[in-house]
Design a protein around this motif. Structure first.
Motif, mmCIF file in Angstrom:
data_model
loop_
_atom_site.group_PDB
_atom_site.id
_atom_site.type_symbol
_atom_site.label_atom_id
_atom_site.label_comp_id
_atom_site.label_asym_id
_atom_site.label_seq_id
_atom_site.Cartn_x
_atom_site.Cartn_y
_atom_site.Cartn_z
ATOM 1 N N UNK A 67 9.351 45.138 58.533
ATOM 2 C CA UNK A 67 8.446 45.233 59.699
ATOM 3 C C UNK A 67 9.324 45.494 61.078
ATOM 4 N N UNK A 68 10.426 44.885 60.968
ATOM 5 C CA UNK A 68 11.478 45.184 62.217
ATOM 6 C C UNK A 68 11.779 46.483 62.199
ATOM 7 N N UNK A 69 12.255 46.980 60.728
ATOM 8 C CA UNK A 69 12.389 48.603 60.674
ATOM 9 C C UNK A 69 11.489 49.546 61.516
ATOM 10 N N UNK A 70 10.222 49.027 61.320
ATOM 11 C CA UNK A 70 9.026 49.830 61.804
ATOM 12 C C UNK A 70 9.269 49.863 63.619
ATOM 13 N N UNK A 71 9.704 48.880 64.006
ATOM 14 C CA UNK A 71 9.706 48.688 65.468
ATOM 15 C C UNK A 71 10.940 49.388 66.069
ATOM 16 N N UNK A 72 12.155 49.330 65.191
ATOM 17 C CA UNK A 72 13.112 49.807 65.708
ATOM 18 C C UNK A 72 13.718 51.176 65.163
ATOM 19 N N UNK A 73 13.091 51.614 64.339
ATOM 20 C CA UNK A 73 13.456 53.156 63.922
ATOM 21 C C UNK A 73 13.151 54.169 64.763
ATOM 22 N N UNK A 74 13.685 55.251 64.880
ATOM 23 C CA UNK A 74 13.374 56.464 66.072
ATOM 24 C C UNK A 74 12.039 57.024 65.437
ATOM 25 N N UNK A 75 11.227 57.506 66.618
ATOM 26 C CA UNK A 75 9.848 57.790 66.392
ATOM 27 C C UNK A 75 9.958 59.426 66.316
ATOM 28 N N UNK A 76 10.880 60.217 65.713
ATOM 29 C CA UNK A 76 10.941 61.442 65.782
ATOM 30 C C UNK A 76 9.697 61.997 64.841
ATOM 31 N N UNK A 77 8.896 62.751 65.893
ATOM 32 C CA UNK A 77 7.627 63.310 64.670
ATOM 33 C C UNK A 77 6.926 62.457 63.863
ATOM 34 N N UNK A 78 6.852 61.199 64.113
ATOM 35 C CA UNK A 78 6.164 60.338 63.289
ATOM 36 C C UNK A 78 4.681 60.418 63.542
ATOM 37 N N UNK A 79 3.898 60.580 62.319
ATOM 38 C CA UNK A 79 2.481 60.457 62.413
ATOM 39 C C UNK A 79 2.310 58.875 62.238
ATOM 40 N N UNK A 80 1.686 58.337 63.134
ATOM 41 C CA UNK A 80 1.276 56.746 62.991
ATOM 42 C C UNK A 80 0.438 56.325 61.949
ATOM 43 N N UNK A 81 -0.210 56.936 61.384
ATOM 44 C CA UNK A 81 -1.002 56.310 59.891
ATOM 45 C C UNK A 81 -0.334 56.468 58.854
ATOM 46 N N UNK A 82 0.864 57.288 58.728
ATOM 47 C CA UNK A 82 1.790 57.564 57.615
ATOM 48 C C UNK A 82 2.687 56.613 57.569
ATOM 49 N N UNK A 83 3.140 56.335 59.034
ATOM 50 C CA UNK A 83 4.328 55.365 59.207
ATOM 51 C C UNK A 83 3.654 53.968 58.877
ATOM 52 N N UNK A 84 2.484 53.596 59.208
ATOM 53 C CA UNK A 84 2.066 52.332 58.824
ATOM 54 C C UNK A 84 1.635 52.226 57.247
ATOM 55 N N UNK A 85 1.129 53.203 56.838
ATOM 56 C CA UNK A 85 0.897 53.211 55.336
ATOM 57 C C UNK A 85 2.104 53.174 54.656
ATOM 58 N N UNK A 86 3.303 53.716 54.988
ATOM 59 C CA UNK A 86 4.498 53.661 54.196
ATOM 60 C C UNK A 86 4.962 52.330 54.256
ATOM 61 N N UNK A 87 4.993 51.686 55.470
ATOM 62 C CA UNK A 87 5.523 50.207 55.580
ATOM 63 C C UNK A 87 4.415 49.389 54.570
ATOM 64 N N UNK A 88 3.276 49.363 54.695
ATOM 65 C CA UNK A 88 2.248 48.529 54.003
ATOM 66 C C UNK A 88 2.535 48.672 52.489
ATOM 67 N N UNK A 89 2.930 49.777 52.216
ATOM 68 C CA UNK A 89 3.008 50.081 50.735
ATOM 69 C C UNK A 89 4.309 49.408 50.281
ATOM 70 N N UNK A 90 5.411 49.487 50.975
ATOM 71 C CA UNK A 90 6.704 48.990 51.061
ATOM 72 C C UNK A 90 6.752 47.499 50.741
ATOM 73 N N UNK A 91 5.843 46.862 51.670
ATOM 74 C CA UNK A 91 5.417 45.503 51.795
ATOM 75 C C UNK A 91 4.779 45.043 50.474
ATOM 76 N N UNK A 92 3.937 45.931 49.839
ATOM 77 C CA UNK A 92 3.136 45.719 48.932
ATOM 78 C C UNK A 92 3.963 45.698 47.437
ATOM 79 N N UNK A 93 4.941 46.830 47.551
ATOM 80 C CA UNK A 93 5.774 47.027 46.434
ATOM 81 C C UNK A 93 6.835 45.654 46.336
#
Length: 202
Positions: A67-93
Motif C-alpha cells: 500500500x505504501x509503495x502505491x503512494x510513493x512510487x513514481x506516477x510515470x504514465x500510470x493508468x489509475x485503474x490498472x495501478x489499483x488493480x495490480x495492488x489489490x491483486x498483490x494483496x490478494x496473492x
C-alpha cells in the motif's frame, strides 16, 4: 533446539531483507508495473520457519509495504485503474499464500503431534486398540493397535487392522455390555466397561 532457533532467526532476517529489497525496487519502478507482486515471495520464508504468528506478521508487513509503495512510487504514465488493480491483486496473492501457509503449518504440527502420540502409545505395557467411529455393522473397524495388544491377543497388527473388534469376541462376551458401550458412544458420552475378549488361540 538451538539449530531450530538459528534457522528461524536466519529465515526471519532473510524475509525482512527480501521485503526491504522489494520495497526499494517498488519505489524505483513506475506505478502501473506490478511492483507489489514480488512481496508474495516474502511469505513462504515465514511458512518455512513454521511460526504462525510470524506468517501473520510478515503478511501484514508486506501488505502495508504494498500500500505504501502505491503512494510513493513514481506516477510515470500510470493508468489509475490498472495501478489499483495490480495492488489489490498483490494483496490478494499475499493473503492467499499466507492462508495456505498457515494451513500447511497447522497440518504439519498436527502430524508431528500424531507421530509423537503414536510412538508413545506403541510402547505402553497395556494393550491399546483404536477404532473408527462407524458403530453400525459391519463397523467399527480397527485403525490402530499397539505391540502390547498384539502380544496379549496373539494376533499381529496386520491381522487386526481393518477388522471389527468382534474378531476378539466369543461366547463369554456379554452382549448387553456391548450394547451399552455402543449406546454411550453413539450419544457422544464417555464409557467405561469390562468386556471378555479372546486370544487368537482361544
Amino acid at each position: 533446539m538451538p539449530d531450530t532457533v538459528t534457522k528461524t532467526n536466519m529465515l526471519n532476517a532473510a524475509a525482512i531483507v527480501l521485503a526491504i529489497v522489494v520495497f526499494v525496487i517498488d519505489l524505483l519502478v513506475p506505478l502501473g508495473v506490478a511492483g507489489g507482486v514480488p512481496y508474495v515471495a516474502v511469505v513462504p520464508l515465514a511458512v518455512w520457519a513454521g511460526n504462525r504468528r510470524y506468517i501473520y506478521a510478515l503478511a501484514i508487513m508486506v501488505t502495508l509495504l504494498t500500500i505504501l509503495g502505491y503512494f510513493l512510487s513514481p506516477e510515470i504514465g500510470a493508468i489509475p485503474w490498472q495501478v489499483v488493480s495490480n495492488r489489490i491483486l498483490a494483496v490478494f496473492a499475499i493473503w492467499v499464500t499466507a492462508g495456505l501457509g498457515l494451513a500447511w503449518v497447522q497440518n504439519t504440527q498436527f502430524l508431528l503431534r500424531s507421530d509423537i502420540l503414536t510412538e508413545a502409545v506403541s510402547h505402553l505395557a497395556e494393550g491399546v486398540l483404536i477404532t473408527n467411529d462407524h458403530l453400525e455393522w459391519p463397523g467399527p473397524h480397527i485403525v490402530f493397535v499397539n505391540e502390547a495388544l498384539c502380544r496379549i491377543t496373539g494376533y499381529s497388527a496386520n491381522e487386526l487392522i481393518g477388522q471389527s473388534p468382534r474378531i476378539l469376541q466369543g461366547d463369554g462376551t456379554d452382549r448387553e455390555t456391548l450394547d451399552r458401550i455402543k449406546a454411550e458412544l453413539s450419544s457422544g458420552r464417555p464409557c467405561s466397561a469390562e468386556v471378555t475378549n479372546y486370544r487368537k488361540d482361544g
